[in-house]
Design a protein around this motif. Structure first.
Motif, PDB file in Angstrom:
ATOM      1  N   ARG A  68       0.626  -1.288  -0.191  1.00  0.00           N
ATOM      2  CA  ARG A  68      -0.085   0.011   0.000  1.00  0.00           C
ATOM      3  C   ARG A  68       0.744   1.337   0.169  1.00  0.00           C
ATOM      4  O   ARG A  68       0.770   2.117  -0.929  1.00  0.00           O
ATOM      5  CB  ARG A  68      -0.938   0.145   1.065  1.00  0.00           C
ATOM      6  N   SER A 115      -5.495  -0.526  -1.893  1.00  0.00           N
ATOM      7  CA  SER A 115      -6.139   0.487  -0.981  1.00  0.00           C
ATOM      8  C   SER A 115      -6.119   0.042   0.355  1.00  0.00           C
ATOM      9  O   SER A 115      -6.168   0.809   1.192  1.00  0.00           O
ATOM     10  CB  SER A 115      -7.475   1.014  -1.549  1.00  0.00           C
ATOM     11  N   CYS A 146      -7.986  -3.948  -4.401  1.00  0.00           N
ATOM     12  CA  CYS A 146      -7.211  -3.403  -5.188  1.00  0.00           C
ATOM     13  C   CYS A 146      -7.693  -3.104  -6.537  1.00  0.00           C
ATOM     14  O   CYS A 146      -8.922  -3.774  -6.878  1.00  0.00           O
ATOM     15  CB  CYS A 146      -5.787  -4.184  -5.391  1.00  0.00           C
TER      16      CYS A 146
END
Length: 426
Positions: free
Chosen positions: A295, A302, A323
């Motif tokens: 990340r 995310s 993602c």
């Protein structure tokens, strides 16, 4: 009645453990906070249900509050609320528990009411039919929740035959066919003192706490029942290949990716500690390996996290990420590489020390209220059969070394055999 005090050395927790002749286990502790929590734990959850009644334990949790010979439907809640007390319940794969928090001055009056509704529900036909609609609506709402849908797929991939693959709420088709007498038989069979642990923590003398619980169970008599079905105990072998499940979920904005391994559960408690540490190093907090790499540094996801989920008979170690669709393959490969690294490289002392400090502090924070302690005691006594593992958990984590982690990863987290669940937005 046999009893024992578990405080061998000065420490934060000092509950007393009592076993009654009728099979009931009572755990009691005086705590200088002006509240009392009563937790009633039952070793009954969706795991032990035959397929034909899957969801019965959860449905019964709803029906417990629909009246007894002493209490009309709604009277229990009314009397609880009049005193500013709080009551609720929860059902899982391995247990059901009911809890009450009240002022010490109200405990002798309210605790017997809690025990009455749990031990002596009427389960009337008309209330059963009304509550069936409530449970069916709860199932529908759960199916509208993307996280619940994803977890359902994870459990179905994680287990081939084990009852853990089923949902606690049960399917609509089963709930629609259940009959009130089936529930009465189920309750009469499972809701017996030998299947229960009563935990009471709060600001009254221990003897007074225990006497109140004993009195609440004094008039309970086991009734003859027809219910005899029990589910066999399953422990499934580890994956021997990569098993994939992909589905479309149009409600999503990003893809969701989960990798899962079958690992030991609470029945093999000593095998779980190293896996707990690995999960924490990989995916707990912003400084964890996966969060920092996937990340913060690479921007592939995310959200990402890891968990070692300890069911009673078997566990699952899983890593879940959100993602963009185009990143799915890269995310899976990166996760596998991070997991595989534990088999080939020793974790740093600083990483393990960080996790040890977190666990120790969280243990202290989770002991601050009567409800915290009652839940801790009930969980371990019901599912593990002992309290000492609860108190010793921080010490077990602190004893884990890089060698322990390496051996656990080699044995339980292979890089070429695991389950994968992928949900795509389109």
């Amino acid at each position: 009645m046999t009893s024992s005090t578990l405080a061998k050395l000065p420490r934060l927790n000092a509950p007393e453990l009592h076993h009654l002749p009728n099979g009931l286990t009572i755990i009691a502790e005086q705590m200088p906070i002006d509240a009392i929590n009563l937790n009633l734990w039952l070793n009954v959850g969706s795991y032990l249900e035959p397929d034909a009644i899957n969801g019965m334990a959860h449905f019964l949790e709803h029906m417990i509050f629909k009246g007894t010979q002493r209490l009309q439907s709604g009277e229990f809640e009314r009397r609880i609320e009049q005193r500013g007390a709080v009551t609720n319940a929860a059902t899982s794969q391995d247990y059901t528990h009911y809890y009450l928090t009240c002022a010490p001055k109200d405990f002798a009056e309210l605790a017997p009411l809690q025990m009455d509704v749990v031990l002596n529900p009427l389960i009337p036909d008309d209330a059963f039919e009304r509550e069936r609609l409530v449970v069916l609506e709860e199932i529908r709402r759960s199916q509208d929740n993307p996280r619940r849908r994803m977890f359902e797929r994870i459990m179905e991939v994680s287990f081939d035959e084990s009852p853990y693959r089923r949902q606690v709420l049960g399917p609509q088709t089963v709930i629609s066919q259940l009959q009130p007498q089936q529930m009465r038989d189920f309750h009469a069979y499972w809701y017996q003192p030998q299947s229960m642990t009563a935990v009471v923590v709060g600001n009254l003398p221990v003897d007074e706490l225990i006497d109140t619980v004993v009195l609440g169970f004094a008039n309970h008599k086991q009734q003859p029942v027809n219910y005899q079905e029990q589910t066999a105990s399953y422990s499934e072998a580890a994956f021997n290949k990569i098993v994939r499940s992909t589905y479309i979920d149009e409600s999503l904005q990003q893809a969701r990716v989960s990798l899962v391994w079958r690992v030991p559960g609470l029945k093999n408690l000593s095998q779980t500690y190293a896996l707990d540490v690995i999960a924490a190093i990989l995916g707990h907090g912003r400084t964890s390996r996966l969060v920092r790499d996937l990340r913060e540094d690479k921007g592939l996801v995310s959200h990402i996290g890891a968990s070692n989920m300890n069911f009673q008979h078997q566990g699952i170690f899983y890593i879940s990420a959100q993602c963009p669709v185009e990143n799915i393959e890269a995310v899976e490969n990166a996760i596998v590489q991070h997991v595989h690294a534990f088999s080939t490289q020793k974790a740093s002392v600083s990483e393990i020390s960080r996790i040890s400090s977190q666990v120790a502090n969280r243990f202290i924070f989770a002991n601050e209220s009567p409800s915290d302690r009652a839940s801790l005691y009930g969980y371990y006594q019901s599912l593990v059969g002992a309290l000492e593992p609860a108190f010793d958990y921080p010490a077990h984590i602190q004893r884990q070394t890089s060698t322990h982690l390496m051996l656990a990863a080699e044995q339980y987290l292979p890089s070429d055999a695991y389950g994968v669940v992928i949900a795509k937005p389109c």
